[in-house]
Design a protein around this motif. Sequence first.
Motif, PDB file in Angstrom:
ATOM      1  N   THR A 312       0.835  -1.190   0.000  1.00 18.22           N
ATOM      2  CA  THR A 312       0.000   0.000   0.000  1.00 18.22           C
ATOM      3  C   THR A 312       0.874   1.245   0.000  1.00 18.22           C
ATOM      4  O   THR A 312       1.798   1.366   0.812  1.00 18.22           O
ATOM      5  N   ASP A 313       0.562   2.171  -0.905  1.00 24.23           N
ATOM      6  CA  ASP A 313       1.342   3.395  -1.061  1.00 24.23           C
ATOM      7  C   ASP A 313       0.633   4.574  -0.407  1.00 24.23           C
ATOM      8  O   ASP A 313      -0.590   4.737  -0.559  1.00 24.23           O
ATOM      9  N   PHE A 314       1.401   5.404   0.284  1.00 27.22           N
ATOM     10  CA  PHE A 314       0.880   6.584   0.963  1.00 27.22           C
ATOM     11  C   PHE A 314       1.704   7.809   0.571  1.00 27.22           C
ATOM     12  O   PHE A 314       2.902   7.710   0.315  1.00 27.22           O
ATOM     13  N   ARG A 315       1.048   8.958   0.573  1.00 25.50           N
ATOM     14  CA  ARG A 315       1.762  10.234   0.473  1.00 25.50           C
ATOM     15  C   ARG A 315       1.096  11.212   1.431  1.00 25.50           C
ATOM     16  O   ARG A 315      -0.131  11.183   1.607  1.00 25.50           O
ATOM     17  N   CYS A 316       1.889  12.057   2.041  1.00 19.95           N
ATOM     18  CA  CYS A 316       1.379  12.963   3.064  1.00 19.95           C
ATOM     19  C   CYS A 316       0.963  14.299   2.453  1.00 19.95           C
ATOM     20  O   CYS A 316       1.568  14.783   1.487  1.00 19.95           O
ATOM     21  N   ASP A 317      -0.075  14.883   3.053  1.00 20.16           N
ATOM     22  CA  ASP A 317      -0.502  16.217   2.616  1.00 20.16           C
ATOM     23  C   ASP A 317       0.369  17.277   3.288  1.00 20.16           C
ATOM     24  O   ASP A 317       1.365  16.965   3.959  1.00 20.16           O
ATOM     25  N   ALA A 318      -0.007  18.546   3.121  1.00 20.68           N
ATOM     26  CA  ALA A 318       0.809  19.646   3.632  1.00 20.68           C
ATOM     27  C   ALA A 318       0.891  19.648   5.155  1.00 20.68           C
ATOM     28  O   ALA A 318       1.824  20.208   5.732  1.00 20.68           O
ATOM     29  N   ARG A 319      -0.064  18.991   5.820  1.00 23.16           N
ATOM     30  CA  ARG A 319      -0.052  18.921   7.287  1.00 23.16           C
ATOM     31  C   ARG A 319       0.706  17.700   7.793  1.00 23.16           C
ATOM     32  O   ARG A 319       0.814  17.504   9.010  1.00 23.16           O
ATOM     33  N   GLY A 320       1.192  16.864   6.876  1.00 20.97           N
ATOM     34  CA  GLY A 320       1.887  15.651   7.280  1.00 20.97           C
ATOM     35  C   GLY A 320       0.979  14.467   7.502  1.00 20.97           C
ATOM     36  O   GLY A 320       1.426  13.428   8.012  1.00 20.97           O
TER      37      GLY A 320
END
Length: 377
Positions: A312-320
């Motif tokens: 599973t792939d994740f990426r963080c938004d501007a808030r982490g």
Amino acid sequence: MRVVILCGGESPERDVSLASGPPVARALLERGHEVVLVDPAAAEPVPAGPLRPGDAVDGFVVAKEPPSLAERQQWRRRMHASLTGGPVLELLRGADVVFLALHGGWGEDGHVQALLEMAGVPFTGADSAACSAAWHKGRAQALLGAAGVPVVERELWRPGDGQVPRDGQAPGGGRMPGDGEVPEGVARLVAAGPVVAKPVADGSSVSVYRVDSPSQLARVAADVRASGAELMVEPFLPGREFTVAVVGDEALPVVEIELTTPVFDYAAKYQPGAVNEVCPARIAPDFASRLQELARRAHRALGFGDDSYSRTDFRCDARGEPMCLEVNALPGLTTTSLLPLAATGAGWTYPDLIERLLGLASHRVAEHRVTRPWPAV
């Protein structure tokens, strides 16, 4: 055991799959199994085998660009013929288990799994239903969101399909470019930009674009219109990128993908040194545990069981905050792929990993064990 490895196939990830097959074969041979390599889309579908412990296996190098799909229809015809009759099917039925090293296309969207299920052939990885659920990113994101896995807003769009909003206006005025008018939701996301546009059903980050303006979106639309591909458009997330593999019921250590490019594209994935991949990721233990639990939840939400594996792939938004991008049913198994890296972080060697993936299918194998000799191909 006697194992047939399916690799190659008909997708844009064909080269990745051809590069996964040989190291899988070497690992299985090291553990004492007998192996046949099969590329069901090739004119000569059995490049090597039967191989026995001690035999050599040639490798395959992934090119910087995905292979041309000019022969895709021919690949598909051969692949269907191989898996539904004749000597290749008999070879599959004569094996104790089929190890799926196919990535993308029919190898990962449930087609091959369904054919093997109908033929009564045991195989590694998830069943056809789970593969199908994970393959279409739009439907998968809806299921994941309903299960409490955080996902971003997304819009689906098939450029030039004529399905347009009432006025086709971008927020703030101005008509969006393209053959047909851009759906209102896509126009709104682009106006708020930047966004990522990618095929709703594809893998290995093939044809993934960062889009910063309507004019860039027009160029993307022109690139994909001829293929008839459906795009998923979602906000670009500026934070850190992670991936978590689940093998059976165990979440492996978190891998961080440190990018030098805006998106983790095909070239970055398969060219050594293009990105820095760190395992275990340098993150707080509670954040690592959170990512692992989200990966387990995503694994279960799409129907993956304890006899399968996923990444599973994740990426963080501007808030982490981490957002789930997708779940991979048959992640790459090349020597530079992310799943083997995660296995190393868990203290497993590459042969350990391959033996574990084979072992997940053990109950299917036990029902299928045969003693007749390999059929001739």
